[in-house]
Motif scaffolding. Structure first.
Motif, mmCIF file in Angstrom:
data_model
loop_
_atom_site.group_PDB
_atom_site.id
_atom_site.type_symbol
_atom_site.label_atom_id
_atom_site.label_comp_id
_atom_site.label_asym_id
_atom_site.label_seq_id
_atom_site.Cartn_x
_atom_site.Cartn_y
_atom_site.Cartn_z
ATOM 1 N N TYR A 1 0.859 -1.191 0.000
ATOM 2 C CA TYR A 1 0.000 0.000 0.000
ATOM 3 C C TYR A 1 0.889 1.232 0.000
ATOM 4 C CZ TYR A 1 -3.581 3.403 0.794
ATOM 5 O OH TYR A 1 -4.404 4.486 0.643
ATOM 6 N N ASP A 2 0.617 2.149 -0.913
ATOM 7 C CA ASP A 2 1.412 3.364 -0.992
ATOM 8 C C ASP A 2 0.566 4.569 -0.610
ATOM 9 O OD1 ASP A 2 3.245 5.318 -1.453
ATOM 10 O OD2 ASP A 2 3.221 5.149 -3.648
ATOM 11 N N SER A 3 0.660 4.959 0.670
ATOM 12 C CA SER A 3 -0.056 6.160 1.130
ATOM 13 C C SER A 3 0.753 7.413 0.798
ATOM 14 C CB SER A 3 -0.264 6.095 2.648
ATOM 15 O OG SER A 3 0.982 6.280 3.303
ATOM 16 N N CYS B 1 -2.527 -1.245 -5.646
ATOM 17 C CA CYS B 1 -1.944 -1.808 -6.869
ATOM 18 C C CYS B 1 -0.433 -1.632 -6.925
ATOM 19 C CB CYS B 1 -2.560 -1.174 -8.110
ATOM 20 S SG CYS B 1 -1.829 0.444 -8.507
ATOM 21 N N ASP B 2 0.157 -1.024 -5.889
ATOM 22 C CA ASP B 2 1.568 -0.655 -5.978
ATOM 23 C C ASP B 2 2.517 -1.845 -5.779
ATOM 24 O OD1 ASP B 2 3.106 1.507 -6.712
ATOM 25 O OD2 ASP B 2 3.462 2.194 -4.661
ATOM 26 N N MET B 3 1.916 -3.026 -5.656
ATOM 27 C CA MET B 3 2.735 -4.249 -5.583
ATOM 28 C C MET B 3 2.586 -5.055 -6.865
ATOM 29 S SD MET B 3 -0.219 -5.665 -5.249
ATOM 30 C CE MET B 3 0.212 -7.393 -5.323
ATOM 31 N N ALA C 1 8.416 8.883 -3.050
ATOM 32 C CA ALA C 1 9.270 8.260 -4.068
ATOM 33 C C ALA C 1 9.938 7.060 -3.411
ATOM 34 C CB ALA C 1 10.291 9.260 -4.596
ATOM 35 N N GLU C 2 9.089 6.097 -2.977
ATOM 36 C CA GLU C 2 9.554 4.972 -2.164
ATOM 37 C C GLU C 2 9.922 3.741 -2.993
ATOM 38 O OE1 GLU C 2 6.454 5.510 -2.881
ATOM 39 O OE2 GLU C 2 5.893 3.495 -3.528
ATOM 40 N N GLY C 3 9.299 3.624 -4.158
ATOM 41 C CA GLY C 3 9.531 2.417 -4.958
ATOM 42 C C GLY C 3 10.987 2.253 -5.325
ATOM 43 N N ALA D 1 7.891 -2.259 -12.104
ATOM 44 C CA ALA D 1 7.407 -1.408 -11.021
ATOM 45 C C ALA D 1 6.321 -0.439 -11.471
ATOM 46 C CB ALA D 1 8.585 -0.602 -10.450
ATOM 47 N N THR D 2 5.339 -0.252 -10.617
ATOM 48 C CA THR D 2 4.391 0.859 -10.771
ATOM 49 C C THR D 2 5.107 2.072 -10.185
ATOM 50 O OG1 THR D 2 3.466 0.123 -8.661
ATOM 51 C CG2 THR D 2 2.253 -0.485 -10.645
ATOM 52 N N LEU D 3 6.073 2.614 -10.947
ATOM 53 C CA LEU D 3 7.028 3.521 -10.318
ATOM 54 C C LEU D 3 6.642 4.994 -10.324
ATOM 55 C CD1 LEU D 3 9.581 2.960 -8.737
ATOM 56 C CD2 LEU D 3 10.916 3.596 -10.734
HETATM 57 ZN ZN ZN Z 1 4.620 3.750 -5.048
#
Ligand code: ZN
Ligand code: BES
Ligand code: MN
Length: 508
Positions: free
Chosen positions: A274-276, A292-294, A353-355, A378-380
């Motif tokens: 999860y990307d908050s 969807c960030d995985m 910008a964690e990915g 990656a969903t970058l």
């Molecule tokens: Zn992300």
């Protein structure tokens, strides 16, 4: 899971709940495609006219259902549009067949058994139809079919049984191709399930557990680094992203080996469950779909399992960089400096910008094993969606011929991609006053900036490609062809084909 069988039965004699045929768009109305001759006969040769009366033209994705009174052994006939009549008689592009089969399967949601009498001119055609039908026969109902809603949800169950007509079931090549289609489509659908699973149920530990079960089932080697192991191993990037969440991060290494393999590939997936945005919290409207960030990690996982099911003569190691990006009192702050697995330091200017941070550690770790090539998925970046829209992924890398090969393979399997550059002048935007590099640079060309960041963590002399699937990984618009709403499984077919090509010795 939907079953697929091949039958030598004629289209007019197959007993099923529905029969699917193809129609093409001709200059003077719809044209019945090959495979449906017997059906046309049952309609006194007037099938095209009947369909035209109902408004059918044969356009791509168009679906026309009609009741059958006599002449066929199915109560329903479904004509699916294949697009324009091909220049060469009944020779359709594989992707047209795949999409038509998918659209038909979707329109048959709630149906038990359907025969597919689409034009099969080659082994590739049979494979494309099988793949499209199985991918279209997908729905995610895990959270809906409980209690009083059961009856309603029943109608949403995907088509249960697909019977492929017109392909020779006893032909070895046909058998192999359709078995391949089943393996690939099943793994794509499993990846879609993972992407669609809500983030309160899918988090790093539970994702790793799913991978662990699959590894057991398919005889894969798996190693799961939990928080303690990540600390011991100095995985500063993965830990930095995961430290704000109540549920800790993981790095999963899942590997398939073939005793006669001559080449090895490493696939690395971004697995932000999860990307908050973290402390640099995303505004409302930007985080509703961030389960969807995985999707990158799900694609890598699915590809490795598919490669194992196909028994390819190549070694493939999947790396799943799993973390939940959450704001809290323990979260990484904008301004913090992380010491990464590679030893480099990164100033985190934006925790959203964690990915690139989790991928950097996984890329550096994967590089230690010296694979012949590495691909990260990656969903970058939102910037890549701005650049290419929501159906096309960007392909970047440090090796032009490898990047080109991936773009061409994607095209061959029916996935939309486009090569993108890594312009050197964008690197200086990530210069940091405090650390070796910052995790953000210029806003313009943000997708390329992210790619340049990743490149810093790729081992020397390793061919590397970066697929930014932020657009196509999660489909928010109306379904089309074999693409449902939600998780799509984007890039999996490309990854599997790349492994096949590598196994065959086709790539340097
Ligand atoms: Zn992300
Ligand atoms: N997961 C997002 C990217 C994304 C956006 C995926 C839309 C799917 C759909 C990523 O972690 C992100 O937040 N990227 C930022 C980077 C920026 C802060 C440099 C972005 O694209 O805005
Ligand atoms: Mn983010």
């Amino acid at each position: 899971m939907t079953a697929l069988t091949l039958s030598t039965s004629g289209a007019a004699t197959l007993r099923a709940d529905a029969l699917v045929i193809g129609i093409a768009k001709g200059p003077k109305g719809p044209v019945v495609a090959a495979g449906a001759e017997a059906v046309d006969k049952a309609f006194d040769g007037k099938l095209a006219a009947v369909l035209e009366t109902l408004g059918a033209a044969g356009a791509e994705g168009e679906v026309t259902k009609l009741p059958v009174l006599s002449g066929l052994k199915t109560p329903v006939l479904l004509a699916v549009g294949l697009g324009p009549v091909p220049e060469k008689d009944d020779t359709y592009a594989a992707e047209s067949l795949r999409r038509a089969a998918g659209a038909a399967a979707r329109a048959l949601t709630g149906t038990k058994k359907a025969g597919f009498a689409l034009p099969v001119g080659s082994v590739e055609d049979a494979e494309a139809i099988a793949e499209g039908a199985l991918l279209g026969a997908y729905s995610f109902t895990a959270y809906q079919d409980q209690g009083e809603k059961a009856q309603k949800a029943d109608a949403k169950l995907p088509l249960a049984e697909i019977v492929l007509l017109g392909a020779k079931p006893r032909d070895k090549a046909v058998k192999a191709a359709t078995e391949r289609a089943v393996a690939v489509a099943e793994e794509i659908n499993r990846a879609r399930d993972l992407v669609n699973t809500p983030p309160n149920d899918l988090y790093p530990e539970s994702f790793a557990a799913v991978a662990s079960a699959a590894a057991k089932e398919h005889g894969l080697k798996i190693q799961i680094l939990d928080e303690k192991a990540l600390v011991k191993g100095n995985y500063g990037g993965i830990l930095g992203v995961g430290q704000g969440a109540a549920r800790g991060p993981r790095l999963v290494r899942i590997s398939y080996t073939h005793p006669k393999a001559e080449k090895s590939l490493a696939y690395i997936g971004k697995g932000i469950t999860y990307d908050s945005g973290g402390i640099s919290l995303k505004p409302a409207g930007h985080n509703e779909t961030m389960k969807c960030d995985m999707a990158g990690a799900a694609a890598v996982f699915a590809a490795v399992v598919a490669v194992a099911r196909l028994g390819l003569k190549v070694n493939v190691t999947g790396w799943l960089a799993l973390a939940e990006n959450m704001p809290s009192g323990t979260a990484t702050r904008p301004g913090d400096v992380l010491r990464m697995y590679s030893g480099k330091t990164v100033e985190v200017l934006n925790t959203d910008a964690e990915g690139r941070l989790v991928l950097a550690d996984a890329l550096a770790r994967a590089s230690e094993e010296n694979p012949d090539a590495m691909v990260d998925v990656a969903t970058l970046t939102g910037a890549m969606v701005m650049a290419l829209g929501s159906r096309t992924f960007g392909v970047m890398g440090n090796d032009e011929s490898f990047r080109t090969a991936i773009h061409e393979i994607a095209e061959e399997v029916g996935e939309q991609s486009w090569p993108m550059p890594l312009p050197a002048e964008l690197r200086k935007g990530m210069n940091s006053d405090t650390a070796d590099i910052a995790n953000m640079g210029e806003r313009m060309g943000g997708g390329l900036v992210a790619g340049l960041f990743l490149q810093e963590f790729v081992g020397e002399d390793i061919a590397w490609a970066h697929l930014d699937i932020a657009g196509p990984a999660f489909h928010e618009a109306a379904p089309f062809g074999y693409t449902p709403k939600g998780g799509t499984g984007a890039s999996i077919r490309t990854l599997v084909k790349l492994a096949e090509r590598t196994a065959a010795g086709d790539l340097g």
